[in-house]
Design a protein around this motif. Structure first.
Motif: not given
Ligand SMILES: Cc1cc2nc3c(=O)[nH]c(=O)nc-3n(C[C@H](O)[C@H](O)[C@H](O)COP(=O)(O)OP(=O)(O)OC[C@H]3O[C@@H](n4cnc5c(N)ncnc54)[C@H](O)[C@@H]3O)c2cc1C
Length: 387
Positions: A139-165
């Motif tokens: 058997g198993g378990a599944f959650c359709p809203t789990d999945g993937f993100i782009r770590p570098r995009k999350v990281h760079e997104g926060y860095l750039a937004a922080a620097e803009r502020l």
């Protein structure tokens, strides 16, 4: 010498998320220092980019649900696309005991509002991840809203937004010690460049956080653990929409990223060399054998040794993050020990620590389960060893 209201040690995804959330709340003189030459050279750049809310403690499910909400509006907030792709996480049990562990976690997830997570049988597993051999899978378990993100995009997104502020990010600067006042508070951060006079200091040093805490005489129980990733050559054997597929028993898992199938099989790390993050060719052969056995279509795939990599998890004793002020040093704050879930939880943890620093307590979630003192109190979170 420079002055900052908050000095953040470490410019990985944790430091970046915290700096952004402080700046959004109006704190402009935040300085982030990182000894790397640039972003992504710590653990964040090594992450494969899994995102899940299927955990087995309420606090981890809640952190994921808060992070998911923030990832959904990340582009609007920071201007960057975090690449959230809900392809699902699929867990496979090969014994009744493993299925029971999934069922226990499922009850916790339901209670926390992750209502779309389901327990499933082999037929449904075959439909969701048809390439997997189902022999022995009960058997198993599944959650359709789990999945993937782009770590570098999350990281760079926060860095750039922080620097803009107005946040300042200094690369190539190592923190080498803290000066403390008679009351135990840190007054200055010593670095390989200039001294920083700071009102508050944040330890966001990932797998290296224990050494930074030691500068304030604090024994932080965070240890590095090598994680290796084997990558096939670019191929079309499995679709990009394949869910993250994980065997509960030994945690062998695979996913597809940019045309390559990524294969992972946890190992204990190298005895005596905890910070060594080199790839072991024998491990690559071993994980490839497991993959060919359990996902027969991968017998036609070749491993690309040049594309395999390794990095460090930042393990805490109960595999949960350590968040909040350090006991014995009231203006040192910890955002450590996410134990391999740091990219997915960084959007939540950065916001929550900003609330702790600015308001004295987190208001978005009750984060008492993550308090740094829980280990000395003998009250760690339960660790199932499954999810
Ligand atoms: C192979 C692998 C796969 C992973 N997959 C996932 C995944 O699918 N999903 C997920 O959520 N997480 C995943 N992780 C875990 C994730 O990468 C970490 O939890 C997360 O990156 C931790 O972020 P951080 O900012 O704390 O650490 P880091 O990104 O390592 O940042 C810490 C920074 O501190 C700096 N530093 C340390 N000491 C000092 C000092 N004295 N002075 C100045 N700077 C210092 C370092 O240079 C570093 O840049 C994975 C990790 C690995 C290794």
């Amino acid at each position: 010498m420079t002055a900052a209201s908050v000095a953040v040690v470490g410019g990985g995804v944790m430091g970046a998320s915290l700096a952004y959330h402080l700046a959004v709340r109006g704190v402009r003189d935040v300085v982030v220092v990182d000894r790397s030459a640039g972003p992504g050279l710590g653990s964040t750049g090594a992450a494969t980019g899994g995102f899940r809310a299927q955990f087995d403690t309420p606090i981890n499910v809640r952190l994921s649900l808060l992070a998911r909400e923030k990832l959904r509006r990340f582009k609007e907030e920071t201007g960057s696309d975090p690449g959230y792709a809900p392809a699902g996480y699929l867990w496979l049990a090969q014994s009744e005991a493993e299925q029971d562990a999934l069922a226990r976690a499922h009850r916790i997830q339901q209670a926390e509002g992750l209502v779309e997570a389901v327990l499933i049988g082999p037929d449904e597993i075959g439909r969701l991840s048809p390439a997997v051999r189902l022999d022995g899978v009960v058997g198993g378990a599944f959650c359709p809203t789990d999945g993937f993100i782009r770590p570098r995009k999350v990281h760079e997104g926060y860095l750039a937004a922080a620097e803009r502020l107005g946040v300042r990010v200094d690369w190539g600067v190592e923190v080498t010690g803290f000066r403390r006042g008679a009351d135990g508070r840190i007054t200055d951060v010593e670095t390989s460049r200039a001294r920083i006079t700071a009102g508050a200091v944040v330890n966001a040093a990932g797998a290296w956080a224990a050494a930074v805490a030691a500068y304030a005489d604090i024994a932080l129980p965070v240890a590095p653990l090598r994680r290796q990733v084997a990558a096939t050559t670019v191929c079309d054997l499995l679709p990009e929409s394949t869910p993250m597929t994980i065997f509960v028993g030994d945690a062998f898992h695979f996913r597809v990223r940019d045309g390559r199938v990524l294969l992972l099989l946890p190992t204990p790390g190298i005895a005596g060399r905890p910070f060594d993050a080199t790839v072991d060719p024998e491990w690559v052969e071993a994980v490839a054998r497991v993959a060919r056995e359990r996902v027969p279509v991968l017998r036609r795939a070749s491993i690309d040794l040049t594309a395999c990599w390794a990095g460090l998890y930042e393990m805490s004793p109960d595999k949960h993050a350590i968040l909040g002020p350090a006991a014995g040093c009231p203006n040192l704050y910890l955002i450590n020990g996410s134990s391999g879930h740091g990219v997915m939880h960084a959007p939540a943890l950065g916001q929550l620590l900003a609330e702790i620093i600015l308001d004295g307590a987190a208001s978005t979630l009750d984060v008492s389960a993550l308090r740094p003192s829980r280990f000395e109190e003998g009250a760690p979170n339960p660790v199932s060893g499954v999810l």
